[in-house]
Design an enzyme around this catalytic site. Structure first.
Site, mmCIF file in Angstrom:
data_model
loop_
_atom_site.group_PDB
_atom_site.id
_atom_site.type_symbol
_atom_site.label_atom_id
_atom_site.label_comp_id
_atom_site.label_asym_id
_atom_site.label_seq_id
_atom_site.Cartn_x
_atom_site.Cartn_y
_atom_site.Cartn_z
ATOM 1 N N LYS A 10 -27.834 30.474 7.030
ATOM 2 C CA LYS A 10 -28.371 29.137 7.304
ATOM 3 C C LYS A 10 -28.973 29.045 8.720
ATOM 4 O O LYS A 10 -28.708 29.909 9.574
ATOM 5 C CB LYS A 10 -27.252 28.109 7.118
ATOM 6 C CG LYS A 10 -26.740 28.035 5.669
ATOM 7 C CD LYS A 10 -25.693 26.922 5.497
ATOM 8 C CE LYS A 10 -25.208 26.833 4.058
ATOM 9 N NZ LYS A 10 -24.259 25.699 3.853
ATOM 10 N N TYR A 50 -30.662 21.798 -3.175
ATOM 11 C CA TYR A 50 -29.350 21.132 -3.203
ATOM 12 C C TYR A 50 -29.352 19.916 -4.136
ATOM 13 O O TYR A 50 -28.560 18.988 -3.936
ATOM 14 C CB TYR A 50 -28.938 20.724 -1.786
ATOM 15 C CG TYR A 50 -28.201 21.789 -0.991
ATOM 16 C CD1 TYR A 50 -27.160 22.534 -1.562
ATOM 17 C CD2 TYR A 50 -28.495 22.026 0.354
ATOM 18 C CE1 TYR A 50 -26.469 23.493 -0.827
ATOM 19 C CE2 TYR A 50 -27.798 22.984 1.099
ATOM 20 C CZ TYR A 50 -26.785 23.715 0.493
ATOM 21 O OH TYR A 50 -26.076 24.657 1.217
ATOM 22 N N ASN A 113 -22.180 25.716 8.596
ATOM 23 C CA ASN A 113 -21.157 26.687 8.200
ATOM 24 C C ASN A 113 -21.740 28.064 7.838
ATOM 25 O O ASN A 113 -21.194 28.787 7.018
ATOM 26 C CB ASN A 113 -20.285 26.110 7.086
ATOM 27 C CG ASN A 113 -21.091 25.737 5.846
ATOM 28 O OD1 ASN A 113 -22.283 25.998 5.770
ATOM 29 N ND2 ASN A 113 -20.434 25.136 4.874
ATOM 30 N N HIS A 116 -24.514 30.278 2.692
ATOM 31 C CA HIS A 116 -24.425 29.662 1.368
ATOM 32 C C HIS A 116 -24.150 30.745 0.343
ATOM 33 O O HIS A 116 -24.604 31.875 0.502
ATOM 34 C CB HIS A 116 -25.760 28.977 1.003
ATOM 35 C CG HIS A 116 -25.867 28.693 -0.462
ATOM 36 N ND1 HIS A 116 -25.306 27.583 -1.029
ATOM 37 C CD2 HIS A 116 -26.410 29.428 -1.480
ATOM 38 C CE1 HIS A 116 -25.521 27.637 -2.351
ATOM 39 N NE2 HIS A 116 -26.190 28.739 -2.641
ATOM 40 N N GLU A 127 -30.740 29.557 -8.551
ATOM 41 C CA GLU A 127 -30.983 29.728 -7.117
ATOM 42 C C GLU A 127 -31.771 31.010 -6.813
ATOM 43 O O GLU A 127 -32.649 31.008 -5.953
ATOM 44 C CB GLU A 127 -29.646 29.718 -6.368
ATOM 45 C CG GLU A 127 -28.980 28.346 -6.430
ATOM 46 C CD GLU A 127 -27.610 28.299 -5.771
ATOM 47 O OE1 GLU A 127 -27.131 29.339 -5.275
ATOM 48 O OE2 GLU A 127 -27.029 27.198 -5.749
HETATM 49 P P1 ATP Z 1 -22.789 26.135 -0.151
HETATM 50 O O1 ATP Z 1 -23.232 25.417 -1.420
HETATM 51 O O2 ATP Z 1 -23.712 25.903 1.016
HETATM 52 O O3 ATP Z 1 -22.497 27.577 -0.382
HETATM 53 P P2 ATP Z 1 -20.138 25.159 -0.571
HETATM 54 O O4 ATP Z 1 -20.354 25.506 -2.001
HETATM 55 O O5 ATP Z 1 -18.945 25.727 0.128
HETATM 56 O O6 ATP Z 1 -21.390 25.532 0.311
HETATM 57 P P3 ATP Z 1 -20.838 22.457 -1.240
HETATM 58 O O7 ATP Z 1 -19.800 21.455 -1.633
HETATM 59 O O8 ATP Z 1 -21.693 23.051 -2.298
HETATM 60 O O9 ATP Z 1 -20.105 23.593 -0.391
HETATM 61 O O10 ATP Z 1 -21.748 21.767 -0.132
HETATM 62 C C1 ATP Z 1 -23.028 22.270 0.193
HETATM 63 C C2 ATP Z 1 -23.231 22.235 1.692
HETATM 64 O O11 ATP Z 1 -23.305 20.876 2.118
HETATM 65 C C3 ATP Z 1 -22.076 22.824 2.512
HETATM 66 O O12 ATP Z 1 -22.140 24.211 2.671
HETATM 67 C C4 ATP Z 1 -22.272 22.132 3.835
HETATM 68 O O13 ATP Z 1 -23.326 22.723 4.594
HETATM 69 C C5 ATP Z 1 -22.680 20.729 3.389
HETATM 70 N N1 ATP Z 1 -21.505 19.871 3.230
HETATM 71 C C6 ATP Z 1 -20.571 19.900 2.257
HETATM 72 N N2 ATP Z 1 -19.635 18.954 2.415
HETATM 73 C C7 ATP Z 1 -19.995 18.289 3.534
HETATM 74 C C8 ATP Z 1 -19.437 17.184 4.252
HETATM 75 N N3 ATP Z 1 -18.327 16.575 3.825
HETATM 76 N N4 ATP Z 1 -20.079 16.775 5.375
HETATM 77 C C9 ATP Z 1 -21.222 17.385 5.798
HETATM 78 N N5 ATP Z 1 -21.792 18.423 5.169
HETATM 79 C C10 ATP Z 1 -21.197 18.878 4.059
HETATM 80 MG MG MG Z 2 -22.102 24.925 -3.092
#
Ligand code: ATP
Ligand code: MG
Length: 142
Positions: A10, A50, A113, A116, A127
Site C-alpha cells: 500500500k 474496495y 497497514n 492487502h 482482484e
Molecule cells: P485488506 O482488504 O486491505 O487486505 P483486511 O482484509 O485485513 O485488509 P478489511 O476489513 O477488508 O481488512 O478492510 C480493508 C481495509 O480498509 C483495511 O486493510 C484498512 O486499510 C481499512 N480499514 C479496515 N477497517 C478500518 C477501520 N475500522 N478504520 C479505518 N480503516 C479501516
Molecule cells: Mg479485506
C-alpha cells in the site's frame, strides 16, 4: 491446493520505503511472485477495488488513502496462497497483529497497514483480474 492471491504493497509502505523489505519477506516464504507492477490508482479505481466496503464508515478514507500514492500490486502463487499470505500479513490492526507479521513490523494504523491480501477464492479471482491481464502473469514453468 495451489492458489493465486492478489497482494498490494500500500502507499504507506511505498512512502516509508519498506517495499523492498516486504518483497524480501515474500521471497523468503514458500510463495512465488508471478506478476508485479507499480501503479497509482485513481479514487474511482480504489472505490471499484474496495466496492465490497461501500457504505462502511471507513470507505471514503481508505479509498482516499489507496489513491494517495503509488502501490505495488502482485500476484502470489503457492499452496493455500490466500490463507498463507493473510497469515504473513497479520491482523488488519497492526496493534493486534502477531509479532513477526508484516503489519506488526511495519504497520502504523488500522488503515495504514502496509499490505492487502484477497480473502477468498472468488475475491482473489476478481482482484487479480482487476489489475492484471492473463499475459502479465507468469506461467507455471520454473
Ligand atoms: P485488506 O482488504 O486491505 O487486505 P483486511 O482484509 O485485513 O485488509 P478489511 O476489513 O477488508 O481488512 O478492510 C480493508 C481495509 O480498509 C483495511 O486493510 C484498512 O486499510 C481499512 N480499514 C479496515 N477497517 C478500518 C477501520 N475500522 N478504520 C479505518 N480503516 C479501516
Ligand atoms: Mg479485506
Amino acid at each position: 491446493m495451489t492458489q493465486q492471491t492478489l497482494a498490494i504493497i500500500k502507499p504507506d509502505a511505498v512512502g516509508k520505503k519498506c517495499m523492498g523489505e516486504v518483497v524480501r519477506f515474500i521471497e523468503q516464504s514458500d510463495l512465488r511472485i508471478t506478476a508485479m507492477k507499480m501503479i497509482r490508482m485513481t479514487k474511482a479505481e480504489a472505490e471499484g477495488f474496495y466496492a465490497v466496503h461501500r457504505g462502511k464508515h471507513f470507505f471514503d478514507s481508505v479509498t482516499t488513502f489507496m489513491s494517495s500514492g503509488p502501490c505495488v500490486v502482485m500476484v502470489l502463487e503457492g499452496a493455500e496462497a490466500i490463507a498463507r499470505w493473510r497469515e504473513m500479513m497479520g491482523l488488519t490492526d497492526p496493534g493486534k497483529a502477531a509479532p513477526g507479521t508484516i503489519r506488526a513490523k511495519w504497520g502504523s494504523s488500522i488503515e495504514k497497514n502496509v499490505v492487502h491480501g484477497s480473502d477468498a477464492p472468488e475475491t482473489a479471482l476478481f482482484e487479480v483480474r482487476y489489475f492484471f491481464s492473463e499475459m502479465e502473469i507468469i506461467g507455471g514453468k520454473e
